[in-house]
Write a protein that holds these residues in place. Structure first.
Motif, PDB file in Angstrom:
ATOM      1  N   PHE A   1       0.278  20.217  -8.204  1.00 34.03           N
ATOM      2  CA  PHE A   1      -0.137  19.149  -9.102  1.00 34.03           C
ATOM      3  C   PHE A   1      -0.807  19.750 -10.340  1.00 34.03           C
ATOM      4  O   PHE A   1      -1.470  20.791 -10.276  1.00 34.03           O
ATOM      5  N   GLY A   2      -0.627  19.075 -11.458  1.00 38.31           N
ATOM      6  CA  GLY A   2      -1.213  19.556 -12.696  1.00 38.31           C
ATOM      7  C   GLY A   2      -1.032  18.538 -13.798  1.00 38.31           C
ATOM      8  O   GLY A   2      -0.846  17.338 -13.550  1.00 38.31           O
ATOM      9  N   LEU A   3      -1.082  18.996 -15.021  1.00 35.95           N
ATOM     10  CA  LEU A   3      -0.910  18.145 -16.196  1.00 35.95           C
ATOM     11  C   LEU A   3       0.041  18.852 -17.158  1.00 35.95           C
ATOM     12  O   LEU A   3      -0.357  19.440 -18.164  1.00 35.95           O
ATOM     13  N   ASN A   4       1.320  18.778 -16.804  1.00 37.75           N
ATOM     14  CA  ASN A   4       2.361  19.458 -17.559  1.00 37.75           C
ATOM     15  C   ASN A   4       3.431  18.436 -17.939  1.00 37.75           C
ATOM     16  O   ASN A   4       4.016  17.786 -17.063  1.00 37.75           O
ATOM     17  N   PHE A   5       3.678  18.282 -19.242  1.00 40.39           N
ATOM     18  CA  PHE A   5       4.632  17.292 -19.719  1.00 40.39           C
ATOM     19  C   PHE A   5       6.019  17.898 -19.942  1.00 40.39           C
ATOM     20  O   PHE A   5       6.884  17.228 -20.517  1.00 40.39           O
ATOM     21  N   ALA A   6       6.241  19.105 -19.479  1.00 43.02           N
ATOM     22  CA  ALA A   6       7.544  19.742 -19.690  1.00 43.02           C
ATOM     23  C   ALA A   6       8.644  19.023 -18.915  1.00 43.02           C
ATOM     24  O   ALA A   6       9.785  18.951 -19.386  1.00 43.02           O
ATOM     25  N   ASN A   7       8.312  18.497 -17.729  1.00 43.90           N
ATOM     26  CA  ASN A   7       9.325  17.794 -16.940  1.00 43.90           C
ATOM     27  C   ASN A   7       9.752  16.497 -17.614  1.00 43.90           C
ATOM     28  O   ASN A   7      10.920  16.103 -17.537  1.00 43.90           O
ATOM     29  N   LEU A   8       8.814  15.829 -18.276  1.00 40.23           N
ATOM     30  CA  LEU A   8       9.153  14.587 -18.957  1.00 40.23           C
ATOM     31  C   LEU A   8       9.978  14.859 -20.210  1.00 40.23           C
ATOM     32  O   LEU A   8      10.920  14.119 -20.520  1.00 40.23           O
ATOM     33  N   THR A   9       9.651  15.900 -20.924  1.00 40.28           N
ATOM     34  CA  THR A   9      10.451  16.234 -22.105  1.00 40.28           C
ATOM     35  C   THR A   9      11.838  16.747 -21.734  1.00 40.28           C
ATOM     36  O   THR A   9      12.786  16.607 -22.514  1.00 40.28           O
ATOM     37  N   ALA A  10      11.952  17.318 -20.520  1.00 43.23           N
ATOM     38  CA  ALA A  10      13.263  17.802 -20.076  1.00 43.23           C
ATOM     39  C   ALA A  10      14.244  16.669 -19.832  1.00 43.23           C
ATOM     40  O   ALA A  10      15.464  16.891 -19.812  1.00 43.23           O
ATOM     41  N   LEU A  11      13.734  15.456 -19.658  1.00 45.44           N
ATOM     42  CA  LEU A  11      14.623  14.317 -19.433  1.00 45.44           C
ATOM     43  C   LEU A  11      15.458  13.982 -20.662  1.00 45.44           C
ATOM     44  O   LEU A  11      16.459  13.274 -20.559  1.00 45.44           O
ATOM     45  N   ALA A  12      15.029  14.477 -21.825  1.00 52.75           N
ATOM     46  CA  ALA A  12      15.812  14.246 -23.048  1.00 52.75           C
ATOM     47  C   ALA A  12      17.025  15.152 -23.140  1.00 52.75           C
ATOM     48  O   ALA A  12      17.798  15.048 -24.115  1.00 52.75           O
ATOM     49  N   ASP A  13      17.233  16.014 -22.151  1.00 53.74           N
ATOM     50  CA  ASP A  13      18.396  16.897 -22.152  1.00 53.74           C
ATOM     51  C   ASP A  13      19.679  16.050 -22.144  1.00 53.74           C
ATOM     52  O   ASP A  13      19.805  15.101 -21.377  1.00 53.74           O
TER      53      ASP A  13
ATOM     54  N   GLY B   1       0.810  -1.216   0.000  1.00 53.92           N
ATOM     55  CA  GLY B   1       0.000   0.000   0.000  1.00 53.92           C
ATOM     56  C   GLY B   1       0.840   1.261   0.000  1.00 53.92           C
ATOM     57  O   GLY B   1       0.605   2.178  -0.799  1.00 53.92           O
ATOM     58  N   PHE B   2       1.842   1.318   0.883  1.00 54.02           N
ATOM     59  CA  PHE B   2       2.698   2.503   0.924  1.00 54.02           C
ATOM     60  C   PHE B   2       3.513   2.650  -0.355  1.00 54.02           C
ATOM     61  O   PHE B   2       3.750   3.767  -0.835  1.00 54.02           O
ATOM     62  N   LEU B   3       3.959   1.526  -0.936  1.00 55.56           N
ATOM     63  CA  LEU B   3       4.724   1.596  -2.175  1.00 55.56           C
ATOM     64  C   LEU B   3       3.869   2.142  -3.316  1.00 55.56           C
ATOM     65  O   LEU B   3       4.294   3.047  -4.054  1.00 55.56           O
ATOM     66  N   VAL B   4       2.668   1.618  -3.447  1.00 51.57           N
ATOM     67  CA  VAL B   4       1.795   2.060  -4.539  1.00 51.57           C
ATOM     68  C   VAL B   4       1.408   3.527  -4.363  1.00 51.57           C
ATOM     69  O   VAL B   4       1.430   4.323  -5.319  1.00 51.57           O
ATOM     70  N   VAL B   5       1.060   3.913  -3.128  1.00 56.37           N
ATOM     71  CA  VAL B   5       0.650   5.296  -2.887  1.00 56.37           C
ATOM     72  C   VAL B   5       1.806   6.255  -3.160  1.00 56.37           C
ATOM     73  O   VAL B   5       1.633   7.312  -3.795  1.00 56.37           O
ATOM     74  N   SER B   6       3.008   5.900  -2.706  1.00 52.68           N
ATOM     75  CA  SER B   6       4.162   6.790  -2.940  1.00 52.68           C
ATOM     76  C   SER B   6       4.496   6.897  -4.418  1.00 52.68           C
ATOM     77  O   SER B   6       4.819   7.984  -4.913  1.00 52.68           O
ATOM     78  N   LEU B   7       4.403   5.787  -5.146  1.00 51.60           N
ATOM     79  CA  LEU B   7       4.681   5.841  -6.582  1.00 51.60           C
ATOM     80  C   LEU B   7       3.642   6.690  -7.318  1.00 51.60           C
ATOM     81  O   LEU B   7       3.979   7.436  -8.242  1.00 51.60           O
ATOM     82  N   LEU B   8       2.387   6.572  -6.902  1.00 52.13           N
ATOM     83  CA  LEU B   8       1.352   7.398  -7.523  1.00 52.13           C
ATOM     84  C   LEU B   8       1.576   8.881  -7.249  1.00 52.13           C
ATOM     85  O   LEU B   8       1.392   9.727  -8.138  1.00 52.13           O
ATOM     86  N   LEU B   9       1.996   9.197  -6.029  1.00 48.74           N
ATOM     87  CA  LEU B   9       2.273  10.595  -5.710  1.00 48.74           C
ATOM     88  C   LEU B   9       3.442  11.137  -6.533  1.00 48.74           C
ATOM     89  O   LEU B   9       3.384  12.263  -7.061  1.00 48.74           O
ATOM     90  N   VAL B  10       4.484  10.340  -6.644  1.00 47.55           N
ATOM     91  CA  VAL B  10       5.643  10.787  -7.423  1.00 47.55           C
ATOM     92  C   VAL B  10       5.274  10.921  -8.901  1.00 47.55           C
ATOM     93  O   VAL B  10       5.676  11.880  -9.577  1.00 47.55           O
ATOM     94  N   ALA B  11       4.494   9.952  -9.412  1.00 47.06           N
ATOM     95  CA  ALA B  11       4.112  10.010 -10.826  1.00 47.06           C
ATOM     96  C   ALA B  11       3.230  11.209 -11.127  1.00 47.06           C
ATOM     97  O   ALA B  11       3.401  11.885 -12.151  1.00 47.06           O
ATOM     98  N   THR B  12       2.278  11.506 -10.257  1.00 44.96           N
ATOM     99  CA  THR B  12       1.409  12.668 -10.489  1.00 44.96           C
ATOM    100  C   THR B  12       2.171  13.975 -10.288  1.00 44.96           C
ATOM    101  O   THR B  12       1.920  14.956 -10.992  1.00 44.96           O
ATOM    102  N   LEU B  13       3.117  13.970  -9.329  1.00 47.81           N
ATOM    103  CA  LEU B  13       3.894  15.182  -9.111  1.00 47.81           C
ATOM    104  C   LEU B  13       4.836  15.460 -10.284  1.00 47.81           C
ATOM    105  O   LEU B  13       5.188  16.615 -10.546  1.00 47.81           O
ATOM    106  N   ALA B  14       5.248  14.389 -11.001  1.00 48.98           N
ATOM    107  CA  ALA B  14       6.109  14.585 -12.162  1.00 48.98           C
ATOM    108  C   ALA B  14       5.405  15.365 -13.262  1.00 48.98           C
ATOM    109  O   ALA B  14       6.075  15.958 -14.128  1.00 48.98           O
ATOM    110  N   LEU B  15       4.084  15.390 -13.236  1.00 46.91           N
ATOM    111  CA  LEU B  15       3.310  16.154 -14.217  1.00 46.91           C
ATOM    112  C   LEU B  15       2.898  17.522 -13.690  1.00 46.91           C
ATOM    113  O   LEU B  15       2.100  18.214 -14.333  1.00 46.91           O
ATOM    114  N   GLY B  16       3.407  17.901 -12.537  1.00 49.34           N
ATOM    115  CA  GLY B  16       3.015  19.159 -11.927  1.00 49.34           C
ATOM    116  C   GLY B  16       3.953  20.299 -12.270  1.00 49.34           C
ATOM    117  O   GLY B  16       4.840  20.191 -13.140  1.00 49.34           O
ATOM    118  N   THR B  17       3.780  21.389 -11.570  1.00 49.50           N
ATOM    119  CA  THR B  17       4.585  22.592 -11.764  1.00 49.50           C
ATOM    120  C   THR B  17       4.978  23.147 -10.401  1.00 49.50           C
ATOM    121  O   THR B  17       4.594  22.601  -9.362  1.00 49.50           O
TER     122      THR B  17
END
Length: 327
Positions: free
Chosen positions: A89-101, A64-80
């Protein structure tokens, strides 16, 4: 019917079953033995169920703690982040595209390279140690294992500080190397990639020794004797008999070393320089110094994906080995 003669010599006919000895009928299980067998069967079926119920609370808690923490990190990765640096929290894909740096890609490849080299060096160090303890330790096996494991009960950060002192420019290792002419005044171990790898090996080599020791402890020693008769030299026997027989332990040790070494940041921070930072240092920097939690979460998800692929490869290899052993 069978015949027999009496005292007067007259033949007397008797039934065959009276003349021939009777064979006792086969034993049939009585009601008590049947009840005991059924009780043993019920006990055997209850034991796995009991262990399942005992494991269930802890498994649910950790999952339970593993799944909840992963969901929080995954949703926060789309935030600002707001102007004050607070995550939103939000729906921003800029952080994911920045990984291609290219800078992030370089750090990821460096971390992967350091972790793989750490696995290879740990494997080379752990094999002779585990071999000597398991097959030559005798009654001192437990004492030798304790001598290896107990020092690692100390805090990881404290051990890394002590190791950085040993590898420093004025440390005992470089002084000894300079005394015998293998190093000069300009030789450095700290602030280099070799220093980071040395710290990783020192920190995680015990995770390689224990699985290899367990695999060699279960190995049939007659295989080594047969290998000596077949291959002759000890090196060929080790390569063609001991290594294949303990490859599952080696694979488990590589996983246990690779996973924490990939995300480690203490060794690179204490024994490396700006050119030796790993992905763990980037994640730490984004969360604590850069106040960019969304980008740190995106880097964390990237690291989790790499570790998941490594774990998936290990599970597939283990399943293949079990299938070959079942044949």
């Amino acid at each position: 019917m069978a015949t027999r003669s009496n005292r007067t010599g007259t033949a007397v006919r008797t039934p065959r079953d009276a003349a021939e000895p009777k064979t006792p009928p086969p034993d049939r299980p009585g009601p008590r033995s049947t009840s005991r067998a059924s009780a043993r069967t019920r006990t055997r079926t209850r034991q796995p169920r009991l262990w399942t119920w005992l494991l269930l609370p802890g498994t649910l808690w950790m999952t339970g703690f593993l799944v909840v923490s992963l969901l929080l990190v995954a949703t926060l990765a789309l935030g600002t982040t707001d102007p004050l640096g607070n995550p939103r929290f939000g729906l921003n894909f800029a952080n994911l595209t920045a990984l291609a740096d290219p800078a992030y890609r370089t750090v990821l490849l460096r971390s992967l390279c350091y972790a793989l080299i750490t696995c290879l060096i740990s494997l080379a160090v752990a094999y002779p140690v585990a071999y000597a303890i398991a097959l030559r330790g005798g009654r001192f096996k437990n004492l030798l294992i304790a001598a290896i494991v107990v020092p690692f009960f100390a805090n990881y950060l404290v051990r890394m500080y002590g190791w950085s002192v040993v590898l420093s420019d004025d440390g005992p290792l470089l002084k000894a190397l300079r005394a015998i002419g293998l190093a000069d005044d300009g030789t450095k171990i700290l602030q280099t990639g070799a220093g980071v790898i040395a710290g990783l090996v020192y920190g995680f080599v015990v995770f390689m020794i224990i699985p290899l020791y367990a695999a060699m402890e279960r190995m049939d020693t007659s295989l080594i004797e047969a290998g000596r008769d077949l291959y002759g030299g000890p090196l060929r026997t080790f390569l063609f008999v001991t290594v294949p027989a303990t490859r599952q332990g080696a694979a488990a040790g590589c996983v246990l070393v690779f996973l924490p070494a990939m995300g480690d940041f203490v060794s690179a921070q204490l024994m490396g320089g700006p050119d030796q930072i790993m992905i763990g240092n980037l994640i730490q920097d984004k969360f604590f110094q850069g106040q960019n939690w969304p980008l740190g979460s995106a880097l964390t998800m990237l690291l989790m994906a790499v570790l998941f692929l490594g774990m998936l490869g290990y599970l597939r290899r283990t399943r293949k080995d079990e299938a070959e052993a079942a044949r």
